[in-house]
Design an enzyme around this catalytic site. Structure first.
Site, PDB file in Angstrom:
ATOM      1  N   LYS A 101       0.810  -1.230   0.000  1.00 40.24           N
ATOM      2  CA  LYS A 101       0.000   0.000   0.000  1.00 40.24           C
ATOM      3  C   LYS A 101       0.841   1.277   0.000  1.00 40.24           C
ATOM      4  CE  LYS A 101      -4.486  -1.528   1.636  1.00 40.24           C
ATOM      5  NZ  LYS A 101      -4.256  -2.939   2.089  1.00 40.24           N
ATOM      6  N   GLU A 123      -9.959   7.215   4.371  1.00 43.12           N
ATOM      7  CA  GLU A 123     -10.713   6.365   5.278  1.00 43.12           C
ATOM      8  C   GLU A 123      -9.947   5.062   5.408  1.00 43.12           C
ATOM      9  OE1 GLU A 123     -11.887   6.693   2.014  1.00 43.12           O
ATOM     10  OE2 GLU A 123     -11.126   4.673   1.586  1.00 43.12           O
ATOM     11  N   SER A 388       1.611  -9.748  -1.176  1.00 43.95           N
ATOM     12  CA  SER A 388       1.293  -8.331  -0.985  1.00 43.95           C
ATOM     13  C   SER A 388       1.716  -7.782   0.370  1.00 43.95           C
ATOM     14  CB  SER A 388      -0.206  -8.102  -1.195  1.00 43.95           C
ATOM     15  OG  SER A 388      -0.960  -8.982  -0.384  1.00 43.95           O
TER      16      SER A 388
HETATM   17  C1  LIG Z   1      -5.056  -4.016   1.709  1.00 42.38           C
HETATM   18  C2  LIG Z   1      -4.347  -5.254   1.397  1.00 42.38           C
HETATM   19  C3  LIG Z   1      -4.740  -6.078   0.319  1.00 42.38           C
HETATM   20  C4  LIG Z   1      -5.956  -5.827  -0.525  1.00 42.38           C
HETATM   21  O1  LIG Z   1      -5.947  -4.638  -1.237  1.00 42.38           O
HETATM   22  P1  LIG Z   1      -5.765  -4.606  -2.827  1.00 42.38           P
HETATM   23  O2  LIG Z   1      -6.101  -3.197  -3.161  1.00 42.38           O
HETATM   24  O3  LIG Z   1      -6.697  -5.593  -3.415  1.00 42.38           O
HETATM   25  O4  LIG Z   1      -4.352  -4.932  -3.108  1.00 42.38           O
HETATM   26  C5  LIG Z   1      -3.977  -7.205   0.034  1.00 42.38           C
HETATM   27  N1  LIG Z   1      -2.904  -7.525   0.777  1.00 42.38           N
HETATM   28  C6  LIG Z   1      -2.496  -6.770   1.826  1.00 42.38           C
HETATM   29  C7  LIG Z   1      -1.296  -7.189   2.594  1.00 42.38           C
HETATM   30  C8  LIG Z   1      -3.204  -5.612   2.171  1.00 42.38           C
HETATM   31  O5  LIG Z   1      -2.798  -4.870   3.209  1.00 42.38           O
END
Ligand SMILES: *Cc1c(COP(=O)(O)O)cnc(C)c1O
Length: 405
Positions: A101, A123, A388
């Site tokens: 993010k 938010e 992610s």
């Molecule tokens: C917020 C988050 C997601 C989901 O958000 P996307 O916008 O779909 O990428 C996925 N993995 C992690 C670790 C997150 O913090």
């Protein structure tokens, strides 16, 4: 590369169109007052963010502050345990703050600075976006107002503490169900009042134009790095790329690097407890066209046509829609969307931890679970998974709900 009539050589430049549409999805369905603010951001995005000064400053920040490029790791023990398919992960868990993010938050906050704004407004639901934007605001010396439902504030105490330590104002939203939807409405209202001095920073490839485009472009660093690194490591492209889809930002970043190459691409949505409405958040798989939060996409609706209640073991994936570009790529068939249940996710969480020494976020564990499933059907080849984020934030929940396996 051409696919279903779309020329992917020029795709990223041609989509979205100037009104923010990916085919019929996207656009901007908001009040005239907010539209003025969005037009200002769009204009600034095309002039400021495409300037060499902005690009080189963002590059420096990515390297010196975020710790990019993040590596790709070969999952040797996991691959061997499954057979002949080689699994790899792109390590967004090693990006500063522990997830992808920050990639778009640093871009959005740098744009705020160039536009002369004093404040960022956002938010947050689970608090991950709140922490990332609070981090970016601290870095650039911007004020930061994060709107959060009181229910989420109670559930996500560690992230609330992080935001406060980083200097953000966490503004409690008490009306309605007091969760993400109400927080988003409150943040939009605040932005309509304050847009002269503030900029709204969205948490994914969702919302009105230009956000789905802007967040994709800031996240595209993930896919650009991953493609180059993978080729350098193995001499070829991966056969398949996999990422989890909540709003869809980590996946869009990853996919954008591979859309124009002969690679199978898979987006993984949360099946939660099962296929009944309310038990999952697999909007692309089970939803239909609709408008929410200022954009047209595929969404899960209740009997009144409003956004349906959703559920996933991963709080970052429980959103009743996905970004408009995902809806477009879904209909086109360029990306295949499939689902992974809570149980499969938790198995993958422990498997990756035990076999590879990497504790994944529960969101990312959905992608890992799918990669494992895919490897079992492929027989040979390679799968690159977008990891992610890291799982540190999920420790208490996992221990309480599942114990140590
Ligand atoms: C917020 C988050 C997601 C989901 O958000 P996307 O916008 O779909 O990428 C996925 N993995 C992690 C670790 C997150 O913090």
């Amino acid at each position: 590369m051409k696919f279903n009539g779309i020329d992917f050589d020029t795709y990223l430049k041609n989509y979205p169109d100037e009104k923010g549409y990916f085919g019929k999805y996207g656009g901007s369905y908001i009040s005239p007052e907010l539209q003025k603010a969005m037009d200002e951001i769009t204009e600034a995005y095309f002039t400021i963010c495409k300037s060499s000064k902005f690009i080189s400053e963002l590059r420096r920040i990515r390297k010196e502050f975020q710790g990019r490029p993040t590596p790709i790791s070969h999952l040797e023990r996991l691959s061997t345990s499954l057979g002949n398919v080689q699994l790899y992960v792109k390590r967004e868990d090693l990006n500063h703050t522990g997830a992808h993010k920050l990639n778009h938050c640093m871009g959005e906050a740098l744009l705020a600075k160039y536009m002369g704004k004093k404040k960022v407004i956002a938010e947050t639901g689970a608090g991950q976006h709140g922490v990332a934007i609070a981090t970016a605001a601290a870095y650039f010396g911007l004020e930061c107002d994060v709107y959060m439902g009181s229910v989420d504030i109670k559930k996500q105490a560690p992230n609330v503490a992080r935001m406060k330590i980083l200097g953000a104002n966490v503004i409690e939203v008490t009306h309605g169900l007091a969760t993400l939807k109400e927080a988003a409405d409150a943040a939009f209202d605040a932005y309509a009042r304050e847009y002269k001095d503030a900029i709204y920073c969205i948490g994914s490839v969702v919302g009105p134009h230009p956000f789905p485009m802007m967040v994709r472009d800031f996240q595209s660093i993930v896919g650009i790095e991953a493609r180059e690194q993978f080729i350098e490591m193995t001499g070829e492209l991966p056969d398949a790329v996999v990422a989890c889809v909540g709003g869809g930002s980590n996946s869009m970043g990853m996919f954008s690097g591979f859309l124009n190459y002969p690679v199978d691409i898979y987006g993984v949505e949360p099946l939660g407890r099962g296929t009944a409405l309310g038990d999952h958040a697999a909007s692309l798989k089970y939803g239909s066209e609709g408008i929410m939060h200022g954009f047209n996409s595929i969404m899960l609706k209740d009997e009144n046509g409003d956004p349906a209640p959703v559920y996933s073991v991963a709080s970052g994936l429980d959103y009743p829609s996905s970004g408009p570009e995902h809806a477009f790529l879904h209909d086109l068939g360029r990306v295949k969307y499939d689902v992974i249940s809570d149980d499969e996710t938790i198995d993958a969480f422990f498997t990756l931890s035990r076999l590879e020494g990497i504790i994944p976020a529960i969101e990312s564990s959905h992608a890992v679970a799918y990669g494992i499933k895919l490897a079992k059907t492929m027989g040979k080849g390679s799968v690159l998974i977008c990891l992610s984020g890291r799982g540190d934030k999920d420790m208490d929940y996992i221990i309480e709900k599942y114990g140590i396996r």
